[in-house]
Motif scaffolding. Structure first.
Motif: not given
Length: 532
Positions: A299-311, A337-348
């Motif tokens: 739907g349109s109301t799903s996701g994450f608060t507080g933490g993000g995703l590292n790829i 919303r309200n992530w503590a570092d990056d919402a989405i980080n792509v690295q290495m």
């Protein structure tokens, strides 16, 4: 204060020069930005305050804080307008007693007479008016109001119709004709709060009216989870042993609605489609996603608060892609919303990543950061708003050993909605393809192309963007080519030089008519929609 005065003078000064960049001359958009202030200039010039203790402070980005709780405090700004939409981010800090609120105000006559939309510590959103200092509630709705949490309030007043929105959702409406025009403002009623990103327009919705122009997007029905779809741009390229980006295709599909379920799923080895139901509170800061995953919101109301995703693997000094680099990941239709570092980080040296149709705002550091040799990434149809550090491509001027020849990324059909900077900020990547995005009121810079990066910026729609494109923003210079962009309102001219490799050497693409980009992107970007 708003930079529109300086924008106008810069545009006027630039009109006497001939630029080598081809620009489309179009009529000014119908929506006017009447006022804006993100307080990044460190002052509150243009505002008048009464009561309380007001100061510009650092709160992630700069914000205007009213720290007193022993009185009724207000601040006013702008001219006398009739129809107006006033939007602000607000973070309650303390309430002194019950029935207290923090608010945005409209059609303000003076400090005792105005309409307001407030967050009350009684657990409600209140749409009201003050007449000679007295309070009258016109409408209210239940709401969770937490100290230390950022909320976006929007009050629309047109004719006798008043509408109140919280975090983009309409929650209250009323009819009243007491005040026909006035200024806008901020208010704390025996409460302390921080305010940021004030935007005032003369149409409903801060980005202007939604066009009815048909697009390739379709609305997701509630409860659906769409795991199909293919990217355009660099994520579609056959390179580094991966032919395009397919995510969890060929693997099972599961549904998760708790942090424990989600974290277990993204750690599994092998293809997997993960359907996220509802908003999941993740512990901070970021959580590792393994290869061959599709993560999509229901739907349109799903996701994450507080933490993000590292790829990506942990940072190291290796200078070529390791065999176990994370790859083939799709992230779609999620609210962050309200992530503590990056919402989405792509690295290495992570590669073949597609980040599509997400809604990202109100976090700590970057929305979408791509760095340390990562490549073959597409960032498309996302709505980025109410955040300063938007999208970084290449994290350091001294990281050329990992980044040169890599960081090949496509950004298309994104809505950069009053995000001041990093839209994106680029180092070393080439070609970086930025096309058909809608830029609205980016007060610092649109695309910054630095440290020998090569950026092609084409077919975008810039509205009230002082510095749309620059290869001399900060640090070592880069190279950029700007072509066929629409510049409206008080937008400046691109500051570009040098040559850039053509993305068509890697993939085919078709541009949306730049004149229609605003309507197409505002209708199609963000959650609850599929297409593009």
């Amino acid at each position: 204060m708003s930079k529109h005065g300086r924008l106008a003078s810069l545009v006027a000064a630039a009109s006497g020069f001939i630029f080598a960049v081809a620009l489309l001359v179009v009529p000014t958009a119908s929506a006017a930005t009447l006022f804006g202030d993100d307080f990044e200039d460190g002052n509150s010039t243009g505002w008048s305050s009464s009561g309380g203790s007001w100061s510009v402070v650092a709160d992630g980005t700069r914000a205007w804080r009213q720290s007193g709780t022993s009185t009724d405090a207000k601040a006013l700004a702008g001219a006398v307008w009739t129809g107006q939409t006033a939007q602000v981010r607000v973070k309650p800090a303390a309430f002194n007693g019950s029935g207290r609120h923090v608010a945005v105000t409209a059609r303000v006559q003076n400090t005792s007479n105005y309409y307001y939309l407030g967050l009350s510590n009684s657990g409600s959103v209140v749409l009201g008016k003050r007449v000679s200092g007295g309070h009258t509630t016109l409408a209210s709705a239940p709401a969770t109001v937490s100290v230390g949490t950022w909320y976006t309030l929007r009050l629309e007043v047109f004719g006798s119709t008043l509408r109140g929105f919280v975090d983009g959702a309409e929650v209250v409406t009323a009819t009243d004709a007491t005040f026909g025009s006035g200024k806008i403002g901020l208010a704390t009623y025996y409460a302390a709060a921080a305010f940021d990103d004030v935007v005032v327009t003369d149409v409903p919705g801060t980005g202007g009216p939604t066009s009815t122009t048909s697009t390739t997007t379709t609305t997701l029905p509630p409860g659906s989870c769409t795991t199909s779809g293919s990217p355009q741009g660099f994520a579609s390229v056959n390179a580094w042993g991966q032919n395009g980006t397919t995510g969890g295709a060929g693997g099972p599909t599961i549904e998760v609605d708790t942090a424990a379920e989600f974290l277990s799923a993204i750690a599994q080895i092998g293809p997997l489609n993960i359907c996220v139901r509802g908003m999941i509170a993740l512990p901070g800061p970021m959580h590792n996603v393994t290869s061959d995953k599709t993560i999509v919101g229901i739907g349109s109301t799903s996701g994450f608060t507080g933490g993000g995703l590292n790829i990506g693997l942990p940072p190291s000094n290796v200078t070529s892609p390791p065999a176990d680099a994370v790859h083939n990941v799709i992230i779609r239709n999620l609210v962050f919303r309200n992530w503590a570092d990056d919402a989405i980080n792509v690295q290495m040296f992570s590669h073949h990543v597609w980040i599509d149709h997400n809604d990202l705002s109100n976090g700590y550091d970057g929305l979408i950061d791509i760095k340390r040799g990562s490549s073959y990434v597409t960032v498309s149809w996302n709505h980025a708003h109410h955040h300063s550090k938007n999208m970084l491509l290449g994290h350091d001027d001294s990281n050329g050993a990992q980044d040169v020849g890599r960081l090949k990324v496509t950004y298309h059909h994104n809505w950069f909605d009053a995000t001041p900077q990093r839209n994106p900020r680029v180092r070393y990547g080439e070609p970086v393809h930025v096309y058909n995005n809608y830029y609205f009121y980016n007060t610092d810079v649109g695309v910054a192309c630095q440290a020998d990066a090569g950026c092609l910026v084409e077919g975008n729609y810039f509205e009230n963007v002082e510095e749309p494109v620059s290869n001399n923003y900060a640090g070592p210079g880069g190279r950029c080519v700007a072509r066929n962009n629409v510049l409206v309102g008080e937008s400046g001219q691109p500051d570009c030089s040098g040559s850039v490799q053509e993305p068509r050497d890697y993939y085919a693409y078709t541009l949306t008519d730049p004149n229609t980009v605003k309507s197409v992107v505002t209708a199609g970007a963000g959650v609850g929609k599929i297409g593009g």
